[in-house]
Design a protein around this motif. Structure first.
Motif, short mmCIF file in Angstrom:
data_model
loop_
_atom_site.label_atom_id
_atom_site.label_comp_id
_atom_site.label_asym_id
_atom_site.label_seq_id
_atom_site.Cartn_x
_atom_site.Cartn_y
_atom_site.Cartn_z
N GLY A 128 0.82 -1.20 0.00
CA GLY A 128 0.00 0.00 0.00
C GLY A 128 0.85 1.25 0.00
N ARG A 129 0.20 2.40 0.26
CA ARG A 129 0.92 3.68 0.30
C ARG A 129 1.81 3.80 1.53
NH1 ARG A 129 -1.46 8.39 1.12
NH2 ARG A 129 -3.11 7.47 2.35
N VAL A 130 1.42 3.16 2.63
CA VAL A 130 2.12 3.34 3.89
C VAL A 130 2.89 2.08 4.31
CG1 VAL A 130 1.80 3.86 6.36
CG2 VAL A 130 0.39 5.01 4.64
N ILE A 131 2.32 0.92 4.11
CA ILE A 131 2.96 -0.32 4.56
C ILE A 131 2.95 -1.39 3.47
CG2 ILE A 131 2.38 0.03 6.98
CD1 ILE A 131 0.16 -2.20 6.51
N GLU A 132 3.79 -2.39 3.69
CA GLU A 132 3.77 -3.63 2.92
C GLU A 132 3.67 -4.76 3.93
OE1 GLU A 132 7.21 -4.02 0.38
OE2 GLU A 132 7.14 -1.89 -0.13
N LEU A 133 2.97 -5.82 3.55
CA LEU A 133 2.87 -7.00 4.41
C LEU A 133 3.50 -8.18 3.68
CD1 LEU A 133 1.90 -8.59 6.88
CD2 LEU A 133 -0.32 -8.84 5.75
N GLN A 134 4.42 -8.85 4.37
CA GLN A 134 5.11 -10.00 3.80
C GLN A 134 4.97 -11.20 4.74
OE1 GLN A 134 9.16 -8.66 3.62
NE2 GLN A 134 8.84 -7.44 1.80
N ILE A 135 4.96 -12.38 4.15
CA ILE A 135 5.09 -13.62 4.91
C ILE A 135 6.50 -14.12 4.62
CG2 ILE A 135 4.25 -15.97 5.27
CD1 ILE A 135 2.20 -13.84 6.04
N GLU A 136 7.26 -14.31 5.68
CA GLU A 136 8.63 -14.79 5.52
C GLU A 136 8.76 -16.18 6.13
OE1 GLU A 136 11.68 -12.04 6.63
OE2 GLU A 136 10.75 -10.41 5.50
N GLU A 137 9.25 -17.10 5.32
CA GLU A 137 9.57 -18.42 5.83
C GLU A 137 10.99 -18.34 6.35
OE1 GLU A 137 8.77 -21.53 2.98
OE2 GLU A 137 6.82 -20.65 2.48
N VAL A 138 11.20 -18.85 7.56
CA VAL A 138 12.52 -18.74 8.20
C VAL A 138 13.00 -20.09 8.70
CG1 VAL A 138 12.18 -16.33 8.88
CG2 VAL A 138 11.54 -18.15 10.47
N GLU A 139 14.31 -20.21 8.70
CA GLU A 139 14.95 -21.35 9.35
C GLU A 139 15.37 -20.89 10.73
OE1 GLU A 139 19.06 -23.82 9.01
OE2 GLU A 139 18.01 -23.42 7.11
N LEU A 140 14.88 -21.60 11.74
CA LEU A 140 15.14 -21.24 13.13
C LEU A 140 16.54 -21.71 13.56
CD1 LEU A 140 11.66 -22.29 14.54
CD2 LEU A 140 12.43 -19.98 13.99
N PRO A 141 17.05 -21.16 14.64
CA PRO A 141 18.38 -21.56 15.12
C PRO A 141 18.52 -23.06 15.38
CG PRO A 141 17.68 -19.56 16.24
CD PRO A 141 16.50 -20.06 15.44
N ASN A 142 17.41 -23.73 15.69
CA ASN A 142 17.47 -25.17 15.95
C ASN A 142 17.30 -26.02 14.69
OD1 ASN A 142 14.75 -24.94 15.39
ND2 ASN A 142 14.05 -25.61 17.42
N GLY A 143 17.23 -25.35 13.50
CA GLY A 143 17.11 -26.07 12.23
C GLY A 143 15.68 -26.26 11.76
N LYS A 144 14.70 -26.05 12.61
CA LYS A 144 13.30 -26.18 12.21
C LYS A 144 12.90 -24.93 11.42
CE LYS A 144 12.00 -29.14 16.03
NZ LYS A 144 11.09 -29.38 17.14
N THR A 145 11.72 -24.97 10.81
CA THR A 145 11.24 -23.82 10.03
C THR A 145 9.97 -23.26 10.64
OG1 THR A 145 9.98 -25.24 8.53
CG2 THR A 145 12.24 -24.69 7.87
N SER A 146 9.70 -22.01 10.32
CA SER A 146 8.50 -21.33 10.79
C SER A 146 8.18 -20.20 9.81
CB SER A 146 8.72 -20.76 12.20
OG SER A 146 7.50 -20.30 12.74
N THR A 147 7.07 -19.51 10.04
CA THR A 147 6.73 -18.35 9.22
C THR A 147 6.59 -17.13 10.12
OG1 THR A 147 4.36 -18.81 9.37
CG2 THR A 147 5.52 -19.69 7.44
N ARG A 148 6.87 -15.97 9.54
CA ARG A 148 6.75 -14.70 10.23
C ARG A 148 5.93 -13.75 9.35
NH1 ARG A 148 8.14 -17.44 14.11
NH2 ARG A 148 10.24 -17.44 14.95
N GLU A 149 4.98 -13.07 9.96
CA GLU A 149 4.24 -12.01 9.28
C GLU A 149 4.98 -10.72 9.58
OE1 GLU A 149 0.37 -12.28 11.00
OE2 GLU A 149 -0.04 -14.22 10.06
N VAL A 150 5.42 -10.02 8.54
CA VAL A 150 6.26 -8.84 8.72
C VAL A 150 5.64 -7.64 8.01
CG1 VAL A 150 8.55 -7.82 8.34
CG2 VAL A 150 8.34 -10.26 8.90
N VAL A 151 5.47 -6.55 8.75
CA VAL A 151 5.02 -5.29 8.18
C VAL A 151 6.26 -4.44 7.88
CG1 VAL A 151 3.74 -3.15 8.61
CG2 VAL A 151 2.82 -5.35 9.42
N LYS A 152 6.40 -4.04 6.62
CA LYS A 152 7.50 -3.18 6.20
C LYS A 152 6.99 -1.74 6.15
CE LYS A 152 10.89 -5.12 4.95
NZ LYS A 152 12.04 -5.49 5.77
N HIS A 153 7.77 -0.82 6.71
CA HIS A 153 7.37 0.59 6.80
C HIS A 153 8.61 1.44 6.52
CE1 HIS A 153 6.20 4.41 8.69
NE2 HIS A 153 4.96 4.01 8.57
#
Length: 181
Positions: free
Chosen positions: A17-42
Motif C-alpha cells: 500500500g501507500r504506507v505499509i507492505e505486508l510479507q510472509i517470511e519463511e525462516v529457518e530457526l536456530p534449531n534447524g526447524k522452520t516457521s513463518t513470520r508475518e512482517v510489516v515493512k514501513h
C-alpha cells in the motif's frame, strides 16, 4: 549472537500500500526447524517535541482510524522514500503545526513494534520555534494545542495521549526538568 538468528528462506508479498507492505517470511530457526513470520515493512517516521518560547509543548489532536478515536500526539509523519529524517522532521513540524525551526536536536530512534514491524521513528526536539503557516495534507485534519508539561502528564494519565512516541516524549521532558539545577 548468531545462535539467535533466523535465516529467511522465502518471502511472499501479501499487500503493498501507500504506507505499509505486508510479507510472509519463511525462516529457518536456530534449531534447524522452520516457521513463518508475518512482517510489516514501513519506510520509517519522524516525530518532534516542539517547545514554545514560554515553555509549552506543541501537540496535535487528530482522529486515528486504526484506533477509531481522537488522540493527542506530538507532530509526526512518515518518511518519504530516500528522505533524510532531519529534513522530514522539519517538514512535518511546519506542515502540522505551522511552526518552523532552524535547529532540531536528535534525541534517539526506536522501533515501534519489533515483534512484527520494521518501522523506526527518529525523535527530535526543539525550543527554537518561529510561527509560520500550517499546511496539512489534503486528507489530514487536526487541531494544534499548546500545553504545559503538567497538562501533558494529565493527558497521559487520562489516555488522551495514548501512543508510545508521545508518552515517551512527555517522560523525556519530565526527566529533563528533574535534571535542571
Amino acid at each position: 549472537m548468531d545462535h539467535l538468528y533466523e535465516k529467511t528462506t522465502k518471502t511472499t508479498e501479501i499487500f503493498k500500500g501507500r504506507v505499509i507492505e505486508l510479507q510472509i517470511e519463511e525462516v529457518e530457526l536456530p534449531n534447524g526447524k522452520t516457521s513463518t513470520r508475518e512482517v510489516v515493512k514501513h519506510p520509517g517516521a519522524v516525530a518532534v517535541i516542539p517547545i514554545t518560547k514560554v515553555g509549552k509543548i506543541v501537540l496535535v489532536r487528530q482522529y486515528r482510524k486504526a484506533l477509531d478515536k481522537v488522540i493527542v500526539e506530538i507532530p509526526a509523519g512518515k518518511l518519504e522514500v530516500g528522505e533524510d529524517p532531519l529534513d522530514s522532521a522539519m517538514r512535518e513540524l511546519e506542515e502540522e503545526t505551522g511552526y518552523k525551526t532552524e535547529k532540531l536536536e536528535f534525541i534517539l530512534s526506536f522501533y515501534t513494534s519489533p515483534g512484527f514491524a520494521d518501522e523506526i521513528v527518529y525523535l527530535y526536539a526543539t525550543d527554537k520555534l518561529e510561527k509560520g503557516l500550517s499546511q496539512t495534507d489534503d486528507d489530514e485534519f487536526l487541531d494544534v494545542l499548546e500545553v504545559t508539561l503538567e497538562e501533558a502528564e494529565q493527558m497521559v494519565n487520562n489516555q488522551t495521549i495514548h501512543d508510545a512516541k508521545t508518552a515517551y516524549a512527555i517522560q523525556y521532558l519530565k526527566m529533563r526538568e528533574l535534571k535542571k539545577p
